[in-house]
Design a protein around this motif. Structure first.
Motif, PDB file in Angstrom:
ATOM      1  N   PRO A 117     -81.929  -3.315  61.043  1.00  0.00           N
ATOM      2  CA  PRO A 117     -81.144  -4.715  60.543  1.00  0.00           C
ATOM      3  C   PRO A 117     -82.061  -5.675  60.097  1.00  0.00           C
ATOM      4  O   PRO A 117     -81.030  -5.768  61.696  1.00  0.00           O
ATOM      5  CB  PRO A 117     -79.801  -3.758  60.915  1.00  0.00           C
ATOM      6  CG  PRO A 117     -79.359  -2.745  61.322  1.00  0.00           C
ATOM      7  CD  PRO A 117     -80.900  -2.510  62.335  1.00  0.00           C
ATOM      8  N   CYS A 118     -82.721  -6.991  59.718  1.00  0.00           N
ATOM      9  CA  CYS A 118     -83.093  -8.021  59.429  1.00  0.00           C
ATOM     10  C   CYS A 118     -81.301  -7.847  59.925  1.00  0.00           C
ATOM     11  O   CYS A 118     -80.680  -8.130  59.447  1.00  0.00           O
ATOM     12  CB  CYS A 118     -83.851  -7.933  58.744  1.00  0.00           C
ATOM     13  SG  CYS A 118     -84.020  -9.813  58.230  1.00  0.00           S
ATOM     14  N   ALA A 119     -81.994  -9.285  60.791  1.00  0.00           N
ATOM     15  CA  ALA A 119     -80.459  -9.873  60.812  1.00  0.00           C
ATOM     16  C   ALA A 119     -80.030 -11.186  59.717  1.00  0.00           C
ATOM     17  O   ALA A 119     -78.941 -11.497  59.449  1.00  0.00           O
ATOM     18  CB  ALA A 119     -80.292 -11.124  62.569  1.00  0.00           C
ATOM     19  N   ALA A 165     -86.037  -9.058  62.821  1.00  0.00           N
ATOM     20  CA  ALA A 165     -85.630 -10.165  61.543  1.00  0.00           C
ATOM     21  C   ALA A 165     -87.738 -10.108  60.869  1.00  0.00           C
ATOM     22  O   ALA A 165     -88.451  -9.935  61.737  1.00  0.00           O
ATOM     23  CB  ALA A 165     -86.108 -11.882  61.920  1.00  0.00           C
ATOM     24  N   HIS A 166     -87.416  -9.726  59.699  1.00  0.00           N
ATOM     25  CA  HIS A 166     -88.608  -9.909  58.817  1.00  0.00           C
ATOM     26  C   HIS A 166     -89.183 -11.422  58.963  1.00  0.00           C
ATOM     27  O   HIS A 166     -88.314 -12.279  59.232  1.00  0.00           O
ATOM     28  CB  HIS A 166     -88.171  -9.484  57.129  1.00  0.00           C
ATOM     29  CG  HIS A 166     -88.207  -8.363  56.828  1.00  0.00           C
ATOM     30  ND1 HIS A 166     -86.212  -7.944  56.657  1.00  0.00           N
ATOM     31  CD2 HIS A 166     -89.016  -7.111  57.401  1.00  0.00           C
ATOM     32  CE1 HIS A 166     -86.443  -6.640  56.477  1.00  0.00           C
ATOM     33  NE2 HIS A 166     -87.258  -5.953  56.782  1.00  0.00           N
ATOM     34  N   LYS A 167     -90.925 -11.334  59.817  1.00  0.00           N
ATOM     35  CA  LYS A 167     -91.274 -12.578  59.231  1.00  0.00           C
ATOM     36  C   LYS A 167     -91.061 -13.671  58.342  1.00  0.00           C
ATOM     37  O   LYS A 167     -90.732 -15.075  58.521  1.00  0.00           O
ATOM     38  CB  LYS A 167     -92.908 -12.118  59.396  1.00  0.00           C
ATOM     39  CG  LYS A 167     -93.812 -13.632  59.605  1.00  0.00           C
ATOM     40  CD  LYS A 167     -94.926 -13.125  60.232  1.00  0.00           C
ATOM     41  CE  LYS A 167     -96.420 -14.802  60.359  1.00  0.00           C
ATOM     42  NZ  LYS A 167     -96.278 -14.838  58.501  1.00  0.00           N
ATOM     43  N   THR A 168     -91.154 -12.556  56.921  1.00  0.00           N
ATOM     44  CA  THR A 168     -90.640 -13.885  55.981  1.00  0.00           C
ATOM     45  C   THR A 168     -89.187 -14.481  55.904  1.00  0.00           C
ATOM     46  O   THR A 168     -88.795 -14.994  55.595  1.00  0.00           O
ATOM     47  CB  THR A 168     -90.826 -13.209  54.428  1.00  0.00           C
ATOM     48  OG1 THR A 168     -90.464 -12.131  54.598  1.00  0.00           O
ATOM     49  CG2 THR A 168     -92.775 -12.872  54.333  1.00  0.00           C
ATOM     50  N   CYS A 169     -88.368 -13.684  56.695  1.00  0.00           N
ATOM     51  CA  CYS A 169     -86.835 -14.229  56.338  1.00  0.00           C
ATOM     52  C   CYS A 169     -86.917 -15.114  57.529  1.00  0.00           C
ATOM     53  O   CYS A 169     -86.678 -16.263  57.486  1.00  0.00           O
ATOM     54  CB  CYS A 169     -86.551 -12.576  56.739  1.00  0.00           C
ATOM     55  SG  CYS A 169     -86.192 -11.441  55.120  1.00  0.00           S
ATOM     56  N   ALA A 170     -87.213 -14.891  57.896  1.00  0.00           N
ATOM     57  CA  ALA A 170     -87.671 -16.030  59.057  1.00  0.00           C
ATOM     58  C   ALA A 170     -88.098 -17.429  59.254  1.00  0.00           C
ATOM     59  O   ALA A 170     -87.452 -18.823  58.987  1.00  0.00           O
ATOM     60  CB  ALA A 170     -88.051 -15.509  60.935  1.00  0.00           C
TER      61      ALA A 170
HETATM   62 ZN   LIG Z   1     -85.447  -9.212  56.417  1.00  0.00          ZN
END
Ligand SMILES: [Zn+2]
Length: 93
Positions: free
Chosen positions: A38-40, A56-61
């Motif tokens: 799961p993405c943080a 973490a997704h790159k876009t989320c980061a």
């Molecule tokens: Zn994410």
């Protein structure tokens, strides 16, 4: 000899991008093909990992850096180090 310390930092990160800029996560170590976690940041599964091994997704980061520019300077997410190449081998651009 270097001990294989797998504490927090998985490998050496590079620069922290400015808010609104994109992360450079070209290194294959950002991609954990064994399992999604799961993405943080958005809690949806992702194979992507930060330099600390945080899922973490790159876009989320990138969105997180933009939303938290002060915290971002502490280095939670960073781009890969840029290999220093000889200029004369790559000037076709
Ligand atoms: Zn994410």
């Amino acid at each position: 000899m270097t001990a294989r310390a797998r504490k927090t930092l998985v490998w050496e990160p590079g620069e922290i991008p400015a808010p609104g800029a994109l992360l450079d996560w070209r290194d294959g170590r950002h991609f954990d093909h064994r399992h999604d976690r799961p993405c943080a940041l958005c809690a949806r599964p992702t194979p992507m990992r930060s330099h600390h091994g945080e899922p973490a997704h790159k876009t989320c980061a990138e969105s997180w850096i933009t939303a938290h520019p002060t915290e971002a300077r502490l280095g939670r997410f960073a781009s890969d180090t840029q290999p220093k190449r000889a200029r004369d081998t790559d000037d076709h651009a």
